[in-house]
Design a protein around this motif. Structure first.
Motif, PDB file in Angstrom:
ATOM      1  N   VAL A  88       0.692  -1.077  -0.210  1.00 42.52           N
ATOM      2  CA  VAL A  88      -0.042  -0.067   0.104  1.00 42.52           C
ATOM      3  C   VAL A  88       0.839   1.206  -0.086  1.00 42.52           C
ATOM      4  N   ASP A  89       1.910   1.284   0.731  1.00 42.57           N
ATOM      5  CA  ASP A  89       2.967   2.345   0.866  1.00 42.57           C
ATOM      6  C   ASP A  89       3.299   2.650  -0.484  1.00 42.57           C
ATOM      7  N   GLY A  90       3.839   1.716  -1.346  1.00 43.68           N
ATOM      8  CA  GLY A  90       4.441   1.748  -2.560  1.00 43.68           C
ATOM      9  C   GLY A  90       3.247   2.475  -3.573  1.00 43.68           C
ATOM     10  N   LEU A  91       2.101   1.888  -3.559  1.00 49.24           N
ATOM     11  CA  LEU A  91       1.290   2.609  -4.354  1.00 49.24           C
ATOM     12  C   LEU A  91       0.817   4.061  -3.909  1.00 49.24           C
ATOM     13  N   GLU A  92       0.813   4.256  -2.686  1.00 47.83           N
ATOM     14  CA  GLU A  92       0.514   5.624  -2.109  1.00 47.83           C
ATOM     15  C   GLU A  92       1.597   6.398  -2.383  1.00 47.83           C
ATOM     16  N   SER A  93       2.888   5.904  -2.637  1.00 47.15           N
ATOM     17  CA  SER A  93       3.971   7.039  -3.002  1.00 47.15           C
ATOM     18  C   SER A  93       4.002   7.542  -4.576  1.00 47.15           C
ATOM     19  N   GLY A  94       3.067   6.876  -5.027  1.00 44.68           N
ATOM     20  CA  GLY A  94       3.001   6.931  -6.775  1.00 44.68           C
ATOM     21  C   GLY A  94       3.173   6.006  -7.476  1.00 44.68           C
ATOM     22  N   ALA A  95       3.562   4.716  -7.084  1.00 45.90           N
ATOM     23  CA  ALA A  95       3.740   3.555  -7.970  1.00 45.90           C
ATOM     24  C   ALA A  95       2.557   2.959  -8.668  1.00 45.90           C
ATOM     25  N   ASP A  96       2.628   2.398  -9.643  1.00 42.33           N
ATOM     26  CA  ASP A  96       1.283   1.867 -10.495  1.00 42.33           C
ATOM     27  C   ASP A  96       1.073   0.664 -10.210  1.00 42.33           C
ATOM     28  N   ASP A  97       2.189  -0.261  -9.899  1.00 35.43           N
ATOM     29  CA  ASP A  97       2.173  -1.596  -9.623  1.00 35.43           C
ATOM     30  C   ASP A  97       3.153  -2.061  -8.547  1.00 35.43           C
ATOM     31  N   TYR A  98       2.785  -3.513  -8.172  1.00 34.84           N
ATOM     32  CA  TYR A  98       4.148  -3.802  -7.402  1.00 34.84           C
ATOM     33  C   TYR A  98       4.359  -5.559  -7.446  1.00 34.84           C
ATOM     34  N   LEU A  99       5.522  -5.761  -7.330  1.00 36.55           N
ATOM     35  CA  LEU A  99       5.814  -6.923  -7.366  1.00 36.55           C
ATOM     36  C   LEU A  99       6.710  -7.564  -6.278  1.00 36.55           C
ATOM     37  N   ALA A 100       6.427  -8.479  -5.479  1.00 36.57           N
ATOM     38  CA  ALA A 100       7.026  -9.276  -4.479  1.00 36.57           C
ATOM     39  C   ALA A 100       8.141 -10.056  -4.769  1.00 36.57           C
ATOM     40  N   LYS A 101       9.507 -10.042  -4.192  1.00 39.68           N
ATOM     41  CA  LYS A 101      10.449 -10.951  -4.479  1.00 39.68           C
ATOM     42  C   LYS A 101      10.092 -12.427  -3.518  1.00 39.68           C
ATOM     43  N   PRO A 102      10.715 -13.357  -4.174  1.00 45.45           N
ATOM     44  CA  PRO A 102      11.158 -13.522  -5.476  1.00 45.45           C
ATOM     45  C   PRO A 102       9.970 -13.544  -6.453  1.00 45.45           C
ATOM     46  N   PHE A 103      10.284 -13.505  -7.744  1.00 38.95           N
ATOM     47  CA  PHE A 103       9.480 -13.483  -8.921  1.00 38.95           C
ATOM     48  C   PHE A 103      10.118 -14.109  -9.982  1.00 38.95           C
ATOM     49  N   VAL A 104       8.964 -14.307 -11.088  1.00 39.45           N
ATOM     50  CA  VAL A 104       9.649 -14.647 -12.264  1.00 39.45           C
ATOM     51  C   VAL A 104       9.602 -13.614 -13.373  1.00 39.45           C
ATOM     52  N   PHE A 105      10.704 -13.753 -13.959  1.00 39.55           N
ATOM     53  CA  PHE A 105      10.870 -12.329 -15.092  1.00 39.55           C
ATOM     54  C   PHE A 105       9.661 -12.429 -15.849  1.00 39.55           C
ATOM     55  N   ASP A 106       9.332 -13.399 -16.427  1.00 31.52           N
ATOM     56  CA  ASP A 106       7.973 -13.514 -17.319  1.00 31.52           C
ATOM     57  C   ASP A 106       6.854 -12.600 -16.881  1.00 31.52           C
ATOM     58  N   GLU A 107       6.533 -12.808 -15.432  1.00 30.93           N
ATOM     59  CA  GLU A 107       5.509 -12.165 -14.746  1.00 30.93           C
ATOM     60  C   GLU A 107       5.695 -10.277 -14.957  1.00 30.93           C
ATOM     61  N   LEU A 108       7.033 -10.172 -14.397  1.00 33.16           N
ATOM     62  CA  LEU A 108       7.540  -8.830 -14.444  1.00 33.16           C
ATOM     63  C   LEU A 108       7.423  -8.061 -15.851  1.00 33.16           C
ATOM     64  N   LEU A 109       7.936  -8.778 -16.859  1.00 31.30           N
ATOM     65  CA  LEU A 109       7.638  -8.427 -18.286  1.00 31.30           C
ATOM     66  C   LEU A 109       6.161  -8.043 -18.642  1.00 31.30           C
ATOM     67  N   ALA A 110       5.529  -9.185 -18.443  1.00 34.82           N
ATOM     68  CA  ALA A 110       3.995  -9.094 -18.490  1.00 34.82           C
ATOM     69  C   ALA A 110       3.409  -7.725 -17.693  1.00 34.82           C
TER      70      ALA A 110
END
Length: 226
Positions: A88-110
């Protein structure tokens, strides 16, 4: 498309840089918040990926500073913190989306591609302007149903022009969004790509989809493509 990645874990930063370059992105990277903010303020990016836990300046502060300065390109926050409040803090700071680590590159790309589509008003991977159809997922173009073979740089140039249809795009803007920081921006390579694209998209020279605005730049005309 030009992408900024700010991440202090060097192995992950290198992995993301290689991955996005393979996808045709021009990628600038930084491993600390202050330098990353400098890049974000000095260069026009299409999107940014910013880690929260950065040295020298927290990622959330970087995003706030970018938004305060009027930088409105899409931002995805990377976080090793799984708590809902951090997201929530990330989104309220002005981000449009978030992704928690660890993640798969293909998801970040999408996610990056989805934000880029949204930023230019595309509801899907396909953009149709008259007889010209751009498929951003397959990175291909067709004219009146016929596939046109383009080099990667020709495609990237056309994609930028088509997704910014009817806008006059300067040669400098095209260069900044398509190439690395150390690229020779005084070269006439953009003119070469535009000339090639015109021959491939309009071999008879009757539609003129890519118009030259003398002294200003180029414009993909949606009217000429109908």
């Amino acid at each position: 498309m030009r992408l900024l990645i700010i991440e202090d874990e060097q192995s992950l930063l290198d992995h993301l840089q290689v991955g996005f370059k393979k996808e045709g992105f021009a990628v600038d990277t930084s491993n600390n918040g202050k330098e990353g903010l400098f890049f974000g303020l000095e260069t026009e990016y299409d999107a940014a990926i910013i880690d929260i836990g950065l040295p020298e300046m927290d990622g959330l502060e970087v995003i706030k500073a970018l938004r305060k300065a009027g930088r409105d390109f899409p931002v995805i926050v990377l976080t090793a913190r799984g708590h809902w409040k951090d997201k929530v803090d990330g989104l309220e700071s002005g981000a449009d989306d978030y992704l928690a680590k660890p993640f798969v590159f293909d998801e970040l790309l999408a996610r990056v591609k989805a934000l880029l589509r949204r930023s230019v008003g595309m509801a899907s991977n396909t953009l149709s302007l008259g007889i010209y159809e751009l498929d951003t997922a397959a990175k291909c173009v067709s004219v009146d149903g016929r596939s046109v073979e383009l080099t990667s740089y020709e495609y990237n140039t056309l994609e930028y022009l088509m997704t910014h249809k009817d806008k006059v795009v300067s040669k400098t803007e095209l260069t900044e969004h398509l190439y690395e920081q150390d690229y020779d921006r005084d070269s006439n390579v953009i003119e070469v790509f535009i000339r090639r694209l015109r021959k491939k998209l309009d071999p008879e020279g009757v539609r003129n989809p890519i118009q030259t605005q003398r002294g200003l730049g180029y414009r993909f005309s949606s009217e000429s493509s109908s």
